[in-house]
Design a protein around this motif. Structure first.
Motif, PDB file in Angstrom:
ATOM      1  N   SER A 128       0.838  -1.202   0.000  1.00  0.00           N
ATOM      2  CA  SER A 128       0.000   0.000   0.000  1.00  0.00           C
ATOM      3  C   SER A 128       0.874   1.253   0.000  1.00  0.00           C
ATOM      4  N   LYS A 129       0.293   2.355  -0.485  1.00  0.00           N
ATOM      5  CA  LYS A 129       1.054   3.595  -0.611  1.00  0.00           C
ATOM      6  C   LYS A 129       0.240   4.774  -0.092  1.00  0.00           C
ATOM      7  N   ILE A 130       0.946   5.714   0.513  1.00  0.00           N
ATOM      8  CA  ILE A 130       0.346   6.967   0.970  1.00  0.00           C
ATOM      9  C   ILE A 130       1.054   8.105   0.252  1.00  0.00           C
ATOM     10  N   ILE A 131       0.276   8.944  -0.403  1.00  0.00           N
ATOM     11  CA  ILE A 131       0.819  10.118  -1.090  1.00  0.00           C
ATOM     12  C   ILE A 131       0.277  11.354  -0.383  1.00  0.00           C
ATOM     13  N   SER A 157       7.663  16.594   6.927  1.00  0.00           N
ATOM     14  CA  SER A 157       8.354  15.895   8.014  1.00  0.00           C
ATOM     15  C   SER A 157       7.610  14.626   8.432  1.00  0.00           C
ATOM     16  N   LEU A 158       6.299  14.729   8.551  1.00  0.00           N
ATOM     17  CA  LEU A 158       5.496  13.561   8.916  1.00  0.00           C
ATOM     18  C   LEU A 158       5.653  12.459   7.876  1.00  0.00           C
ATOM     19  N   SER A 159       5.608  12.828   6.610  1.00  0.00           N
ATOM     20  CA  SER A 159       5.707  11.835   5.541  1.00  0.00           C
ATOM     21  C   SER A 159       7.046  11.117   5.567  1.00  0.00           C
ATOM     22  N   ARG A 160       8.141  11.868   5.734  1.00  0.00           N
ATOM     23  CA  ARG A 160       9.459  11.248   5.760  1.00  0.00           C
ATOM     24  C   ARG A 160       9.593  10.300   6.950  1.00  0.00           C
ATOM     25  N   ALA A 161       9.073  10.727   8.097  1.00  0.00           N
ATOM     26  CA  ALA A 161       9.161   9.889   9.293  1.00  0.00           C
ATOM     27  C   ALA A 161       8.314   8.625   9.164  1.00  0.00           C
ATOM     28  N   LEU A 162       7.074   8.780   8.657  1.00  0.00           N
ATOM     29  CA  LEU A 162       6.203   7.616   8.508  1.00  0.00           C
ATOM     30  C   LEU A 162       6.750   6.637   7.479  1.00  0.00           C
ATOM     31  N   ASN A 163       7.381   7.160   6.441  1.00  0.00           N
ATOM     32  CA  ASN A 163       7.968   6.258   5.443  1.00  0.00           C
ATOM     33  C   ASN A 163       9.002   5.342   6.087  1.00  0.00           C
ATOM     34  N   LYS A 164       9.737   5.897   7.042  1.00  0.00           N
ATOM     35  CA  LYS A 164      10.735   5.095   7.749  1.00  0.00           C
ATOM     36  C   LYS A 164      10.063   4.134   8.727  1.00  0.00           C
ATOM     37  N   GLU A 165       9.056   4.627   9.464  1.00  0.00           N
ATOM     38  CA  GLU A 165       8.362   3.792  10.449  1.00  0.00           C
ATOM     39  C   GLU A 165       7.641   2.613   9.807  1.00  0.00           C
ATOM     40  N   LEU A 166       7.035   2.847   8.669  1.00  0.00           N
ATOM     41  CA  LEU A 166       6.168   1.839   8.052  1.00  0.00           C
ATOM     42  C   LEU A 166       6.891   0.926   7.080  1.00  0.00           C
ATOM     43  N   ALA A 167       8.192   1.128   6.921  1.00  0.00           N
ATOM     44  CA  ALA A 167       8.954   0.313   5.967  1.00  0.00           C
ATOM     45  C   ALA A 167       8.860  -1.175   6.302  1.00  0.00           C
ATOM     46  N   GLU A 168       8.878  -1.515   7.579  1.00  0.00           N
ATOM     47  CA  GLU A 168       8.822  -2.933   7.964  1.00  0.00           C
ATOM     48  C   GLU A 168       7.477  -3.565   7.627  1.00  0.00           C
ATOM     49  N   ARG A 169       6.446  -2.744   7.462  1.00  0.00           N
ATOM     50  CA  ARG A 169       5.140  -3.250   7.044  1.00  0.00           C
ATOM     51  C   ARG A 169       4.983  -3.250   5.527  1.00  0.00           C
ATOM     52  N   ILE A 171       4.769  -0.574   3.646  1.00  0.00           N
ATOM     53  CA  ILE A 171       3.919   0.548   3.234  1.00  0.00           C
ATOM     54  C   ILE A 171       4.811   1.745   2.935  1.00  0.00           C
ATOM     55  N   ARG A 172       4.663   2.308   1.751  1.00  0.00           N
ATOM     56  CA  ARG A 172       5.459   3.452   1.335  1.00  0.00           C
ATOM     57  C   ARG A 172       4.696   4.749   1.555  1.00  0.00           C
ATOM     58  N   VAL A 173       5.405   5.784   1.994  1.00  0.00           N
ATOM     59  CA  VAL A 173       4.819   7.114   2.160  1.00  0.00           C
ATOM     60  C   VAL A 173       5.662   8.099   1.366  1.00  0.00           C
ATOM     61  N   MET A 174       5.022   8.893   0.548  1.00  0.00           N
ATOM     62  CA  MET A 174       5.742   9.850  -0.297  1.00  0.00           C
ATOM     63  C   MET A 174       5.149  11.242  -0.147  1.00  0.00           C
ATOM     64  N   VAL A 215       3.117  10.189  -9.659  1.00  0.00           N
ATOM     65  CA  VAL A 215       2.705   8.801  -9.876  1.00  0.00           C
ATOM     66  C   VAL A 215       3.908   7.945 -10.266  1.00  0.00           C
ATOM     67  N   MET A 216       4.757   8.475 -11.127  1.00  0.00           N
ATOM     68  CA  MET A 216       5.954   7.747 -11.539  1.00  0.00           C
ATOM     69  C   MET A 216       6.907   7.553 -10.367  1.00  0.00           C
ATOM     70  N   ASP A 217       7.111   8.605  -9.576  1.00  0.00           N
ATOM     71  CA  ASP A 217       8.014   8.507  -8.431  1.00  0.00           C
ATOM     72  C   ASP A 217       7.493   7.530  -7.387  1.00  0.00           C
ATOM     73  N   CYS A 218       6.170   7.504  -7.214  1.00  0.00           N
ATOM     74  CA  CYS A 218       5.572   6.575  -6.260  1.00  0.00           C
ATOM     75  C   CYS A 218       5.829   5.132  -6.691  1.00  0.00           C
ATOM     76  N   LYS A 219       5.687   4.849  -7.966  1.00  0.00           N
ATOM     77  CA  LYS A 219       5.949   3.509  -8.482  1.00  0.00           C
ATOM     78  C   LYS A 219       7.412   3.112  -8.278  1.00  0.00           C
ATOM     79  N   ARG A 220       8.291   4.089  -8.311  1.00  0.00           N
ATOM     80  CA  ARG A 220       9.720   3.835  -8.153  1.00  0.00           C
ATOM     81  C   ARG A 220      10.134   3.743  -6.689  1.00  0.00           C
TER      82      ARG A 220
END
Length: 249
Positions: A128-131, A157-169, A171-174, A215-220
């Motif tokens: 799953s992804k969060i944009i 800041s929230l997005s960068r932190a959550l991307n790190k927190e949720l990596a083990e699940r 889930i990507r956050v951008m 959209v392209m960056d999210c896929k990457r």
């Protein structure tokens, strides 16, 4: 049932995300469009190939968010993509802005986005992804745009932190960090084009280009999407120290 959720879907960036995700999401059954105004979303839905659910709601109201939580609990979907586009801006000196205008920006850009993200996370799975729609204004404080820029710094800041927190699940956050984009937001924020600086007018981009890059960056698997050389230059100029801090937290 796999769904994509887009807030702020009645105009601008939210509407453009709906159009482009409609053609790029192949494992999503429905797109849920959220905004206060129903009519523009109904018109948008008629142009989409995906089955669409329209939810007219004000995401800043606790009662509306409670009702949306009930909808999620009953439907129990898998949220493949959450796009938080709902936002507001108000150009002008801080002391000259009304209390209501300042409160509205904080409630919509920060509080509602945070609540929506937290509400949707239990329905997300690996892949799953969060944009989150941040802004190039997140990179530096901006006089006469103080609250808006600060609110977007929070989103970034929230997005960068959550991307790190949720990596083990899985889930990507951008965070999407554009400069000025030619949408109805600008007219709402500035009132008149004359209130916008020459630099912002020169660097203005179209929503279609910004969303296509996102959209392209999210896929990457990128954590930040920046469209256009001026914003990329600003990002590189301001992020050195912050990147080091992020790396070691």
């Amino acid at each position: 049932m796999n769904i994509a959720i887009i807030t702020g879907a009645s105009s601008g960036m939210g509407m453009e995300f709906a159009r482009q995700l409609d053609s790029s999401l192949h494992k999503t059954d429905e797109i849920w469009l959220l905004a206060r105004r129903r009519e523009p979303m109904e018109e948008l839905a008629r142009s989409l190939r995906h089955k669409t659910q329209i939810i007219a709601m004000d995401v800043t109201l606790d009662s509306a968010m409670d009702q949306f939580a009930e909808i999620l609990a009953i439907s129990n979907p898998k949220i493949t993509v959450l796009v938080n586009c709902a936002g507001a801006g108000n150009h002008g000196k801080f002391m000259q802005q009304s209390d209501a205008a300042v409160s509205d920006m904080v409630q919509l850009n920060i509080v509602a986005l945070t609540k929506m993200t937290k509400l949707c996370l239990p329905y997300m799975r690996r892949g799953s992804k969060i944009i989150q729609l941040a802004s190039g204004a997140a990179f530096v404080p901006q006089a006469a745009f103080a609250v808006y820029a600060a609110s977007k710094a929070y989103v970034y800041s929230l997005s960068r932190a959550l991307n790190k927190e949720l990596a083990e699940r899985g889930i990507r956050v951008m965070a999407v960090c554009p400069g000025p984009v030619n949408t109805p937001f600008l007219a709402s924020a500035y009132g008149e084009a004359s209130n916008m600086s020459r630099l912002k007018k020169m660097t203005m981009m179209e929503a279609e280009s910004v969303v296509a890059k996102a959209v392209m960056d999210c896929k990457r698997g990128k954590s930040v999407s920046i469209c256009g050389l001026p914003m990329k230059a600003l990002y590189l100029a301001t992020q050195g120290v912050q990147s080091l801090l992020y790396k070691f937290t």
